[in-house]
Design a protein around this motif. Structure first.
Motif, short mmCIF file in Angstrom:
data_model
loop_
_atom_site.label_atom_id
_atom_site.label_comp_id
_atom_site.label_asym_id
_atom_site.label_seq_id
_atom_site.Cartn_x
_atom_site.Cartn_y
_atom_site.Cartn_z
N SER A 118 1.05 -1.32 -0.10
CA SER A 118 0.49 -0.06 0.07
C SER A 118 0.86 1.08 0.13
CB SER A 118 -0.53 -0.09 1.10
OG SER A 118 -1.95 1.05 1.50
N ASN A 119 0.28 2.64 -0.84
CA ASN A 119 0.71 3.52 -0.43
C ASN A 119 0.18 4.91 0.34
OD1 ASN A 119 2.96 5.50 -1.49
ND2 ASN A 119 1.84 6.04 -2.98
N GLU A 120 -0.70 3.94 0.78
CA GLU A 120 -2.17 4.81 1.77
C GLU A 120 -1.02 5.45 2.89
OE1 GLU A 120 -4.70 6.52 0.67
OE2 GLU A 120 -3.54 5.84 -1.22
N PRO A 121 -0.86 6.72 3.23
CA PRO A 121 -1.17 7.27 4.02
C PRO A 121 -1.64 6.63 5.86
CG PRO A 121 -1.24 8.93 3.51
CD PRO A 121 -1.49 7.58 2.73
N SER A 123 -1.20 3.48 6.47
CA SER A 123 -1.86 1.74 6.36
C SER A 123 -0.89 1.31 6.50
CB SER A 123 -2.00 1.62 5.07
OG SER A 123 -0.56 2.42 4.45
N LEU A 124 0.35 1.89 7.21
CA LEU A 124 1.05 1.18 7.98
C LEU A 124 1.86 -0.74 6.92
CD1 LEU A 124 -0.11 0.09 11.67
CD2 LEU A 124 1.27 2.42 10.85
N ALA A 125 1.45 -0.31 5.44
CA ALA A 125 2.03 -1.36 5.13
C ALA A 125 3.88 -0.61 4.26
CB ALA A 125 0.72 -1.11 3.50
N SER A 126 3.88 -1.98 3.95
CA SER A 126 4.91 -1.48 2.66
C SER A 126 4.40 -1.26 1.71
CB SER A 126 5.78 -3.61 2.10
OG SER A 126 6.73 -3.66 3.45
N SER A 127 5.95 -0.50 1.11
CA SER A 127 5.33 -0.35 -0.64
C SER A 127 5.92 -0.66 -1.72
CB SER A 127 5.36 1.32 -0.51
OG SER A 127 4.40 1.64 -0.01
N SER A 128 5.69 -1.22 -3.03
CA SER A 128 6.75 -1.56 -4.00
C SER A 128 6.66 -0.31 -4.29
CB SER A 128 5.92 -2.61 -4.61
OG SER A 128 4.25 -1.77 -6.01
N ASN A 154 4.31 4.41 -4.91
CA ASN A 154 5.80 4.66 -3.83
C ASN A 154 5.66 5.20 -3.42
OD1 ASN A 154 7.53 5.09 -5.57
ND2 ASN A 154 8.36 3.45 -5.20
N ASN A 155 4.99 6.77 -3.95
CA ASN A 155 5.81 7.97 -3.99
C ASN A 155 4.94 8.38 -3.00
OD1 ASN A 155 2.93 8.35 -4.85
ND2 ASN A 155 2.99 9.55 -6.36
N MET A 159 6.16 11.72 2.55
CA MET A 159 5.73 11.73 3.45
C MET A 159 5.34 10.45 4.78
SD MET A 159 1.71 12.65 2.64
CE MET A 159 1.04 11.18 1.94
N ARG A 160 5.23 9.59 4.46
CA ARG A 160 4.78 8.18 5.52
C ARG A 160 6.44 8.11 6.25
NH1 ARG A 160 3.51 2.91 2.84
NH2 ARG A 160 2.50 2.69 4.73
N ALA A 161 7.12 8.72 6.01
CA ALA A 161 8.40 8.54 6.56
C ALA A 161 8.61 7.15 6.37
CB ALA A 161 8.14 8.92 8.50
N ILE A 162 8.85 6.97 5.28
CA ILE A 162 9.14 5.09 4.97
C ILE A 162 10.35 5.58 5.40
CG2 ILE A 162 9.03 3.28 3.53
CD1 ILE A 162 6.76 3.85 4.77
#
Length: 218
Positions: A118-121, A123-128, A154-155, A159-162
């Motif tokens: 997921s790319n959503e704020p 979401s606590l998910a990983s992005s590809s 993943n853009n 913002m999500r601090a990944i």
């Protein structure tokens, strides 16, 4: 196996000879983890398909990268108990392999397998997709490395601090107890004692590519 023994194995005789302060690759954890990817042609390694996608991304985003000697690969087709985070030397063919956590939002049942991206704020998910490694800094998790997401999926990474950081829940002891490592909030979390080596090999300005090849297990 205690941390001292693990680190001794992880650093024994497998270093990139030209990186003195990146002493070795993460080695086998005996019976706890599978052995690292052996040396050999890149085309026959387990992450070969992912590497091809990373090379294509490197070409696609070529204007973003002046450093094209090494790439990072997060092979989320593998379970979290395996060494599935690779730094591949595209010139010499060596690869260093590490444990890495995926986000809790990508594995709500904590199965040890990444289920979704997921790319959503929040979401606590990983992005590809393709990321560019950035600034190395001291944050709430200690030393860490920022990431810039380069693809539509993943853009929101900045913002999500990944980021790439160390975590106590990524360890051989955790695997020995639970059969898997813990989950992050979407960041690429490594074992704390292996983080300096990973950052030393990657540094700012290189490609990190994450994906799960369709058709893999489970």
């Amino acid at each position: 196996m205690d941390r001292r023994s693990f680190t001794k194995l992880a650093l024994s005789g497998l270093a990139f000879s030209f990186l003195a302060d990146s002493a070795g690759r993460a080695a086998s954890l005996g019976e706890t983890l599978p052995r690292p990817v052996p040396a050999g042609p890149l085309a026959v390694r387990p992450y070969a398909k992912l590497l091809e996608r990373a090379k294509a991304a490197l070409d696609q985003h070529g204007h973003m990268f002046t450093l094209r000697d090494r790439v990072g690969l997060a092979d989320f087709n593998a379970p979290s108990r395996e060494l599935r985070f690779h730094v591949v030397d595209l010139i010499g063919g060596q690869a260093s392999s590490y444990l890495v956590a995926h986000g809790r939002g990508s594995d709500p049942g904590h199965s040890g397998w990444l289920q979704t991206f997921s790319n959503e704020p929040n979401s606590l998910a990983s992005s590809s997709g393709a990321f560019k490694t950035g600034e190395i800094y001291e944050g709430q998790h200690g030393r860490a490395m920022r990431l810039m997401g380069l693809d539509p999926q993943n853009n929101n990474a900045e913002m999500r601090a990944i980021v790439v950081h160390g975590a106590d829940y990524v360890s051989e002891d955790h695997i020995a107890t639970w059969g898997k490592i813990g989950r992050s909030e979407g960041c690429f979390a490594l074992a704390r004692h292996m983080l300096p080596q990973f950052i030393g090999l990657m540094g700012p300005g290189r490609l990190l590519f994450a994906d799960k090849i369709v058709g893999g297990v489970p």
